[in-house]
Structures are given as structure tokens and as C-alpha cells.
Design a protein around this motif. Structure first.
Motif, mmCIF file in Angstrom:
data_model
loop_
_atom_site.group_PDB
_atom_site.id
_atom_site.type_symbol
_atom_site.label_atom_id
_atom_site.label_comp_id
_atom_site.label_asym_id
_atom_site.label_seq_id
_atom_site.Cartn_x
_atom_site.Cartn_y
_atom_site.Cartn_z
ATOM 1 N N ALA A 1 -1.131 3.190 6.703
ATOM 2 C CA ALA A 1 -1.128 1.881 6.047
ATOM 3 C C ALA A 1 -0.914 0.772 7.070
ATOM 4 O O ALA A 1 -1.505 -0.304 6.959
ATOM 5 C CB ALA A 1 -0.035 1.824 4.974
ATOM 6 N N ASP B 1 -11.913 6.651 4.546
ATOM 7 C CA ASP B 1 -11.254 7.430 3.497
ATOM 8 C C ASP B 1 -11.258 8.901 3.943
ATOM 9 O O ASP B 1 -12.062 9.303 4.797
ATOM 10 C CB ASP B 1 -12.061 7.252 2.197
ATOM 11 C CG ASP B 1 -11.325 7.805 0.978
ATOM 12 O OD1 ASP B 1 -10.129 8.126 1.080
ATOM 13 O OD2 ASP B 1 -11.973 7.896 -0.095
ATOM 14 N N VAL C 1 -4.817 1.515 -3.974
ATOM 15 C CA VAL C 1 -4.813 1.040 -2.582
ATOM 16 C C VAL C 1 -6.214 0.552 -2.192
ATOM 17 O O VAL C 1 -6.367 -0.500 -1.564
ATOM 18 C CB VAL C 1 -4.318 2.149 -1.627
ATOM 19 C CG1 VAL C 1 -4.501 1.748 -0.168
ATOM 20 C CG2 VAL C 1 -2.855 2.473 -1.903
ATOM 21 N N ARG C 2 -7.233 1.312 -2.586
ATOM 22 C CA ARG C 2 -8.621 0.914 -2.305
ATOM 23 C C ARG C 2 -8.898 -0.480 -2.867
ATOM 24 O O ARG C 2 -9.424 -1.353 -2.169
ATOM 25 C CB ARG C 2 -9.569 1.940 -2.943
ATOM 26 C CG ARG C 2 -11.047 1.597 -2.843
ATOM 27 C CD ARG C 2 -11.844 2.363 -3.884
ATOM 28 N NE ARG C 2 -11.457 1.951 -5.246
ATOM 29 C CZ ARG C 2 -11.614 2.678 -6.347
ATOM 30 N NH1 ARG C 2 -12.159 3.876 -6.282
ATOM 31 N NH2 ARG C 2 -11.234 2.218 -7.523
ATOM 32 N N HIS D 1 -7.643 4.317 8.713
ATOM 33 C CA HIS D 1 -7.901 5.021 7.447
ATOM 34 C C HIS D 1 -6.900 4.598 6.382
ATOM 35 O O HIS D 1 -5.725 4.385 6.678
ATOM 36 C CB HIS D 1 -7.932 6.543 7.634
ATOM 37 C CG HIS D 1 -6.637 7.193 8.026
ATOM 38 N ND1 HIS D 1 -5.711 7.615 7.095
ATOM 39 C CD2 HIS D 1 -6.129 7.529 9.240
ATOM 40 C CE1 HIS D 1 -4.691 8.183 7.728
ATOM 41 N NE2 HIS D 1 -4.915 8.134 9.027
ATOM 42 N N TYR D 2 -7.389 4.438 5.148
ATOM 43 C CA TYR D 2 -6.505 3.953 4.076
ATOM 44 C C TYR D 2 -5.973 5.066 3.189
ATOM 45 O O TYR D 2 -5.125 4.823 2.331
ATOM 46 C CB TYR D 2 -7.180 2.847 3.255
ATOM 47 C CG TYR D 2 -8.253 3.288 2.281
ATOM 48 C CD1 TYR D 2 -9.589 3.336 2.661
ATOM 49 C CD2 TYR D 2 -7.934 3.636 0.968
ATOM 50 C CE1 TYR D 2 -10.587 3.718 1.769
ATOM 51 C CE2 TYR D 2 -8.922 4.030 0.065
ATOM 52 C CZ TYR D 2 -10.243 4.069 0.469
ATOM 53 O OH TYR D 2 -11.212 4.465 -0.411
ATOM 54 N N PHE E 1 -12.581 0.626 6.913
ATOM 55 C CA PHE E 1 -11.402 1.306 6.374
ATOM 56 C C PHE E 1 -11.889 2.654 5.869
ATOM 57 O O PHE E 1 -12.529 2.731 4.813
ATOM 58 C CB PHE E 1 -10.781 0.484 5.250
ATOM 59 C CG PHE E 1 -10.428 -0.928 5.673
ATOM 60 C CD1 PHE E 1 -9.160 -1.224 6.166
ATOM 61 C CD2 PHE E 1 -11.368 -1.955 5.586
ATOM 62 C CE1 PHE E 1 -8.836 -2.508 6.567
ATOM 63 C CE2 PHE E 1 -11.050 -3.251 5.986
ATOM 64 C CZ PHE E 1 -9.783 -3.525 6.475
ATOM 65 N N VAL F 1 -4.263 -0.233 8.518
ATOM 66 C CA VAL F 1 -5.025 -1.070 7.578
ATOM 67 C C VAL F 1 -4.470 -2.496 7.607
ATOM 68 O O VAL F 1 -5.228 -3.482 7.671
ATOM 69 C CB VAL F 1 -4.947 -0.479 6.157
ATOM 70 C CG1 VAL F 1 -5.585 -1.418 5.140
ATOM 71 C CG2 VAL F 1 -5.614 0.897 6.120
ATOM 72 N N VAL G 1 -7.109 -3.270 -0.869
ATOM 73 C CA VAL G 1 -7.760 -3.629 0.401
ATOM 74 C C VAL G 1 -8.978 -4.509 0.122
ATOM 75 O O VAL G 1 -9.174 -5.543 0.774
ATOM 76 C CB VAL G 1 -8.160 -2.358 1.185
ATOM 77 C CG1 VAL G 1 -8.937 -2.727 2.445
ATOM 78 C CG2 VAL G 1 -6.917 -1.546 1.564
ATOM 79 N N MET H 1 0.816 -1.226 0.000
ATOM 80 C CA MET H 1 0.000 0.000 0.000
ATOM 81 C C MET H 1 0.845 1.270 0.000
ATOM 82 O O MET H 1 0.527 2.224 -0.704
ATOM 83 C CB MET H 1 -0.932 0.004 1.227
ATOM 84 C CG MET H 1 -2.047 -1.023 1.141
ATOM 85 S SD MET H 1 -3.154 -0.942 2.569
ATOM 86 C CE MET H 1 -2.172 -1.774 3.800
#
Ligand SMILES: [Zn+2]
Length: 485
Positions: A140, A187, A70-71, A126-127, A185, A143, A74, A55
Motif C-alpha cells: 500500500a 494486481d 481498494v481498487r 502493486h495494490y 497499479f 501505491v 485508487v 487502503m
């Protein structure tokens, strides 16, 4: 003979004080990073770091191609772990002190069903990252902690010696927890907790969680602290004590966050009425939101500590009746010699009363004795302890226990007859300052790490004055030791 005895006594008593200083300043042992060959039901940093590496390659703020990559990563990992994820899309808002921002965000939400759910446990991180750094620590790693925790929860017992690694198919699932576990997660945290705002305004599960565990970082290393809770935290702290006995957590931080501005997703969850705890490491703050917040600088042991909190607490809360209502705050703090100490906040006022009663009694019984002036700094600390107990009960222990220790040695000082055996004095001097050293001395190093030398300076000066005030009877005892008065 008397001179030699006096010198020996002073040396012995000085050594006793030096021993306390050494014990209280020696750092807490930290867990080693667990390798990927560990049993599948354990949390392994080596496994979690595979996710961090995937990530945190580049900055990934909302609206960039890297963010979308990245989304998708995950969501792909959740699918590989057997969970279908939702993408909650909408507008998040933030406004505080005249500052207003809003933006479109995409939260990733997944649910691990329990066997007989009371209320779910929610794990959150949070991602997104800031535009100025790849965000390996922030966030990261959080996550990755959630993904590795999910993998461990889903794993059954494994043949010894067979490694569990990313990409290797899961064994048949172990027994499920009693409660559901929600994996959230968020945003847009870095722009103003936009994802958490969207979740708490619109998501159908927003009122469900019985407890939220949020994972964050303000740096790339150091010990992981449980630094913030919602009000009425006594029940959560008891479970924290059971799940992670040497947890780094103090009710002083609760008082600080109760009086401070809000700056993580947990603030949004708390405003929405959820109970929760916040976990972060804060070592190397100079790398926070910088290009150096990358995989190379991330301390694996910090990730291991975060993972230990996540997995142990999810197993504990996951098997509790989370529908029960709770009230009451706890006072809690670590010491170098014990596991987390926890007692109800209702003890704070009675403890504050012990000091003036004890001090008055000792001063009255010792009224014919030289050295009663030592009671004056103790009386000032007693007044401060009352103020603390009334206004910041979670922080009052820092004054109350060292003060009680100081009054104990003051009583020893004024009541000691000239013939009091050296052994008794040594015992008194070994035991009495324990609270002073175990609570006030580690504050020096903790404040330096948390605030930096410049901002910590006034607090450090106050801490040193407190130590000297509470320790003054000890110091008088050391220099009088075997001398008859
Ligand atoms: Zn963050």
C-alpha cells in the motif's frame, strides 16, 4: 624519551584507527518525514500516509470485497487528481520450476501526458496484498508513493504557508514534464506477478516505457534501497546519482539479482525488455506478510525515502531523451563520507591489475626488510579480486579498493626508513585504511540487516578475514610505529 615517543605514537595511531571505525559504522543520516504543510510540489509522507491508512485496513487479496474497495479507492484518487484511469482486466499467468498458477486480475493504468514525449517513464506498485496481512508496507505504501508523486507533479507553485492536503482542490498545474508518465497499479503480484504478466503480454503500451521505477517492501521500516536494475544500467545510475546523491544503492545487489530467482513485478518488466530500477525497504522483516504489516508499524521515514526516489527520478527521467539507446554497466556504491560513487564497469579489470603490479614492486623494493610476510594475505586477496573482476564485476570494488589501500600501507611499511617522521606515518595510517573502513566495515551491519545473523554468519567471517588481511600492514605499523627496526 624514546619510550614516551613510542607510547604516544601507538596511542595516536590506535586513536586514528578507532576514529575510522566510528566514522564507518555511524549510520547515514535519513530524511525526516515531510509534513502535509510542505509546499505542494514536494513529496510529503504525511499526505501519502492518508492513502496508506485508507487502503491497508484489512487484507485485500484478489477476489475479496476488500480488494475491490481498494481498487475503487485508487481509481477515485486518480480521478480526483485529474487522470482518467483504465481497468485492464484479463488472465495473468506464472510458471517457474514446475509451479504453475493463473488467475483473473485487474490492473489500474493511467497516463500523465508530457509536453514532447520521447518515451514514457513508468511508475509501478502493486495494490493487492497477501491474505495474511493488511499490507501497509507491502505494498500500500508503494501505491501511496505513486499517488503522492502524481499530486506533486501536477501541482504548481503554491503560496507559502498554505497547506496542501488530500481533499483540497489542486492549484493550476505546474509546467508538464517533457515525457509522459505512466502510472501502473498491478494486481495479483503476491500470487505470482499475475498483473505484471497481463500488462506485458497484452497492454498496448507494454513496449513504450523508456524506464520503469518499481516500489516494493519486505518489511515495515529501515532505509530504502535501490536494489535491482536491468542490464546496461550505467545511464540510469548516473541519473540516480544526480537525483538522489546519497542514494542507498550498490552494484553488489545488481550481481546478486542477476544470479537469483525473480520475485517482483520488475522481473516481469525486465523479461519483457524494459529498463528499470527496483526500490524497497527491508527493516523489520518479521512483519513481512504478517498482521503487523499495518499502518501502526510502518516507518514514515522509509516512505519518505521511497517518495524522494520516485519524485526526484521522475522529474529527472521525465526531462531526458529516453529514446536514446544505452549500453554499459556501472560499478556503484555509497560511502559514509561521499555521495554515491559511480564509475564504468570497464575499469574493473584494469583496477584488478594494479594490485599484483603494486604488490610485486613493493615486495621487490623492500626485499631487505623484515615483515615481508605481510604480502602473503594481500596476494591471496589479489587473486580473489581477479576472480571477482572476471565473474561478478559489480562486486569487485569490495576487494579492489581495500586491497589497493592495503598495498599502499605495505609499501609505506617496507619503504619507511627508521628516521621517517612521525607525521608521515600518522598521515599514512590515516589515509591508507580509508577504503578498508568505508567499504568493508559497513558491510558487517548491512549484511546483518539484509540476511539476519544466522545467514550472514559465513559472509561476516569472510568479511572480517578480508578486513584483517588488508589492514595487516596498518596493524604492524601501529605496533612498530616509532620503534626503529
Ligand atoms: Zn510486494
Amino acid at each position: 624519551m624514546k619510550t614516551i615517543a613510542t607510547i604516544f605514537a601507538r596511542l595516536a595511531l590506535s586513536a586514528a584507527l578507532a576514529l575510522w571505525l566510528w566514522v564507518s559504522l555511524s549510520p547515514n543520516p535519513r530524511p525526516a518525514a515531510v509534513p502535509a504543510t510542505a509546499p505542494a510540489q514536494d513529496f510529503s509522507t504525511e499526505r501519502a500516509m492518508v492513502h496508506v491508512g485508507a487502503m491497508a485496513q484489512k487484507p485485500h487479496p484478489p477476489g475479496t470485497a476488500e480488494h475491490d474497495r481498494v481498487r475503487d479507492y485508487v481509481r477515485g484518487e486518480l480521478a480526483r487528481l485529474g487522470l482518467e484511469s483504465q481497468l485492464e482486466t484479463g488472465k495473468g499467468e506464472y510458471s517457474q520450476r514446475g509451479y504453475h498458477i493463473s488467475g483473473r486480475v485487474e490492473n489500474i493504468v493511467a497516463l500523465l501526458p508530457g509536453a514532447a514525449n520521447t518515451r514514457p517513464v513508468m511508475l509501478a506498485a502493486h495494490y493487492d496484498s497477501v491474505p495474511t496481512g493488511p499490507g501497509a508496507g507491502d505494498d500500500a505504501h508503494g501505491v501511496a508513493v505513486l499517488l503522492e508523486t502524481l499530486r506533486a507533479l501536477r501541482s504548481g507553485p503554491r503560496e507559502p504557508g498554505v497547506p496542501a492536503q488530500p481533499g483540497v482542490p489542486l492549484l493550476p498545474s505546474g509546467p508538464p514534464l517533457r515525457n509522459d508518465v505512466i502510472f501502473l497499479f498491478t494486481d495479483g503480484e503476491e500470487r505470482g506477478m499475475l498483473g505484471a504478466d497481463l500488462f506485458m503480454r497484452e497492454h498496448p503500451w507494454r513496449h513504450d516505457p523508456g524506464v520503469v521505477l518499481n516500489f516494493e517492501a519486505r518489511g515495515t521500516g529501515g532505509s530504502s534501497f535501490m536494489f535491482e536494475t536491468s542490464p546496461g544500467n550505467a545511464w540510469m545510475i548516473r541519473h540516480l546519482q544526480a537525483a538522489v546523491p546519497r542514494a542507498e544503492a550498490t552494484s553488489v545487489a545488481y550481481e546478486i539479482y542477476r544470479h537469483m530467482g525473480n520475485d517482483t513485478d520488475l522481473s516481469v518488466f525486465k523479461r519483457g525488455g524494459l529498463a528499470g530500477m527496483n526500490f524497497a525497504f527491508i527493516g523489520h522483516p518479521e512483519f513481512y506478510h504478517r498482521p503487523q504489516d499495518d499502518v501502526a508499524h510502518l516507518d514514515w521515514r522509509s516512505v519518505q525515502e521511497q517518495g524522494r526516489y520516485a519524485l526526484s527520478l521522475t522529474r529527472v527521467f521525465g526531462n531526458q531523451d529516453l529514446a536514446a539507446t544505452h549500453a554499459g554497466n556501472a560499478v556503484y556504491f555509497p560511502t559514509r563520507l561521499t555521495s554515491l560513487i559511480v564509475y564504468p564497469a570497464s575499469w574493473v579489470m584494469p583496477l584488478a591489475w594494479i594490485a599484483p603490479i603494486g604488490l610485486t614492486a613493493a615486495a621487490w623494493f623492500g626485499r631487505a626488510v623484515r615483515g615481508r610476510w605481510i604480502a602473503i594475505p594481500l596476494a591471496i586477496v589479489a587473486a580473489l579480486a581477479f576472480l571477482a573482476a572476471a565473474n561478478v564485476p559489480g562486486a569487485a570494488y569490495l576487494l579492489e579498493w581495500p586491497l589497493i589501500a592495503g598495498i599502499g600501507s605495505f609499501a609505506l611499511l617496507v619503504s619507511a626508513p627508521p628516521t621517517l617522521g612521525f607525521g608521515w606515518r600518522l598521515l599514512g595510517i590515516l589515509i591508507c585504511p580509508s577504503a578498508i573502513f568505508l567499504l568493508l566495515v559497513p558491510l558487517v551491519s548491512d549484511l546483518m540487516v539484509a540476511l539476519g545473523p544466522r545467514r550472514a554468519a559465513p559472509l561476516l567471517a569472510g568479511d572480517v578475514l578480508l578486513i584483517l588481511a588488508c589492514l595487516s600492514p596498518q596493524l604492524v605499523l601501529v605496533f612498530r610505529s616509532a620503534t626503529p627496526r
